[in-house]
Design a protein around this motif. Structure first.
Motif, PDB file in Angstrom:
ATOM      1  N   LEU A  74       9.226   5.438   1.751  1.00 50.37           N
ATOM      2  CA  LEU A  74       8.175   4.309   0.838  1.00 50.37           C
ATOM      3  C   LEU A  74       7.361   3.768   2.270  1.00 50.37           C
ATOM      4  CD1 LEU A  74      11.374   2.114  -0.536  1.00 50.37           C
ATOM      5  CD2 LEU A  74      10.059   4.198  -1.252  1.00 50.37           C
ATOM      6  N   TYR A 113      13.295  -1.722  -6.486  1.00 47.81           N
ATOM      7  CA  TYR A 113      13.429  -0.427  -6.401  1.00 47.81           C
ATOM      8  C   TYR A 113      14.762   0.379  -6.056  1.00 47.81           C
ATOM      9  CZ  TYR A 113      13.015   3.957  -3.792  1.00 47.81           C
ATOM     10  OH  TYR A 113      13.110   5.284  -3.302  1.00 47.81           O
ATOM     11  N   GLY A 118      16.224   3.806  -7.085  1.00 42.89           N
ATOM     12  CA  GLY A 118      15.450   4.291  -5.905  1.00 42.89           C
ATOM     13  C   GLY A 118      16.326   4.852  -4.915  1.00 42.89           C
ATOM     14  N   GLU A 182       6.684   7.914  -1.565  1.00 44.62           N
ATOM     15  CA  GLU A 182       6.919   7.856  -2.902  1.00 44.62           C
ATOM     16  C   GLU A 182       6.585   6.437  -3.518  1.00 44.62           C
ATOM     17  OE1 GLU A 182      11.291   7.239  -5.226  1.00 44.62           O
ATOM     18  OE2 GLU A 182      11.116   7.731  -2.998  1.00 44.62           O
ATOM     19  N   LEU A 183       6.629   5.515  -2.769  1.00 42.09           N
ATOM     20  CA  LEU A 183       6.169   3.949  -3.295  1.00 42.09           C
ATOM     21  C   LEU A 183       5.431   3.349  -2.298  1.00 42.09           C
ATOM     22  CD1 LEU A 183       6.532   1.597  -5.518  1.00 42.09           C
ATOM     23  CD2 LEU A 183       8.522   0.917  -3.995  1.00 42.09           C
ATOM     24  N   HIS A 205       3.075   8.348  -7.852  1.00 35.95           N
ATOM     25  CA  HIS A 205       3.224   7.798  -6.609  1.00 35.95           C
ATOM     26  C   HIS A 205       2.740   6.191  -6.920  1.00 35.95           C
ATOM     27  CE1 HIS A 205       3.312  11.704  -5.431  1.00 35.95           C
ATOM     28  NE2 HIS A 205       3.695  11.453  -4.148  1.00 35.95           N
ATOM     29  N   PRO A 206       3.580   5.379  -7.729  1.00 42.03           N
ATOM     30  CA  PRO A 206       3.092   4.028  -8.034  1.00 42.03           C
ATOM     31  C   PRO A 206       2.774   3.080  -6.908  1.00 42.03           C
ATOM     32  CG  PRO A 206       5.477   4.361  -8.153  1.00 42.03           C
ATOM     33  CD  PRO A 206       4.986   5.697  -8.039  1.00 42.03           C
ATOM     34  N   SER A 207       2.050   2.194  -7.109  1.00 44.94           N
ATOM     35  CA  SER A 207       1.748   1.276  -6.191  1.00 44.94           C
ATOM     36  C   SER A 207       2.335  -0.216  -6.469  1.00 44.94           C
ATOM     37  CB  SER A 207       0.219   1.191  -5.474  1.00 44.94           C
ATOM     38  OG  SER A 207      -0.027   2.210  -5.184  1.00 44.94           O
TER      39      SER A 207
END
Length: 218
Positions: A74, A113, A118, A182-183, A205-207
């Motif tokens: 992360l 997460y 996660g 990944e994040l 690949h989120p934010s």
């Protein structure tokens, strides 16, 4: 933890290229160039679209590979310099949120997460704070169960003494790490964070934001 040897010769080349990249036109998008990491009021279309030079990506590839051998990682733009130090007096009138709120929010994000399945516990943290700043210790205490890494775990502790290791050059190196996680956890009031988010694929690949966007920052 392994320390990676940093070749400072690449940065001198980058710096000279960087100076020539101011005001690049859209017709040059297909070229491998260095992009500036200045903090605009809005994310620059150039910064979103331009590829980073291989001088930059190659320099930080060992960091990404280190995390990938462990599965994934992360990343976090720890934008608390203005609230906790005098390193960035140029932006003293900006409001990126305080340290306590940032710590609380990032802790919540990481717990969410975990609750969503996660697996990664490695967090690369980008910041312009010095290595021994108390904010890093506070961050580690706020996110138990996660391992916090900074550039100082991979590059020499005296990296800022190199004349070519300007604030912008170090930002570019961290930019290349942050966008591949990944994040990505950023601060939407920061154009640097928002540019990284816009370069990432939100599906894969989120934010997420420690502080949301506000009208005056758009």
């Amino acid at each position: 933890m392994q320390k990676f040897v940093f070749n400072f010769s690449f940065s001198r080349n980058c710096l000279s290229l960087d100076a020539r990249c101011i005001g690049m036109e859209a017709s040059q998008l297909n070229k491998e160039i260095i992009i500036r990491a200045d903090h605009w009021k809005r994310p620059s279309p150039n910064l979103i679209s331009f590829p980073l030079s291989k001088h930059i990506t190659t320099a930080v590839d060992p960091i990404v590979e280190y995390f990938q051998r462990k599965g994934s990682f992360l990343s976090f733009h720890f934008r608390v310099e203005i609230a906790t130090s005098n390193r960035e007096t140029w932006a003293k009138n900006a409001d990126f949120g305080g340290l306590s709120d940032t710590l609380r929010n990032v802790s919540t994000i990481l717990q969410q997460y975990i609750s969503r399945g996660g697996k990664s516990r490695n967090v690369y943290v980008a910041s312009y704070l010095p290595q021994d700043h108390a904010s890093f210790k506070a961050l580690k205490e706020a996110v138990p169960g996660f391992i916090v890494f900074t550039k100082f775990d991979f590059f020499p502790q005296d990296i800022e003494r190199e004349p070519t290791m300007t604030r912008n050059m170090m930002a570019l190196m961290e930019f290349s790490v942050l966008e591949r996680a990944e994040l990505f956890i950023g601060n939407c009031r920061s154009s640097f964070s928002r540019t990284i988010a816009l370069r990432r694929n939100p599906a894969s690949h989120p934010s997420v934001w420690t502080f949301p966007c506000e009208r005056k920052y758009r």
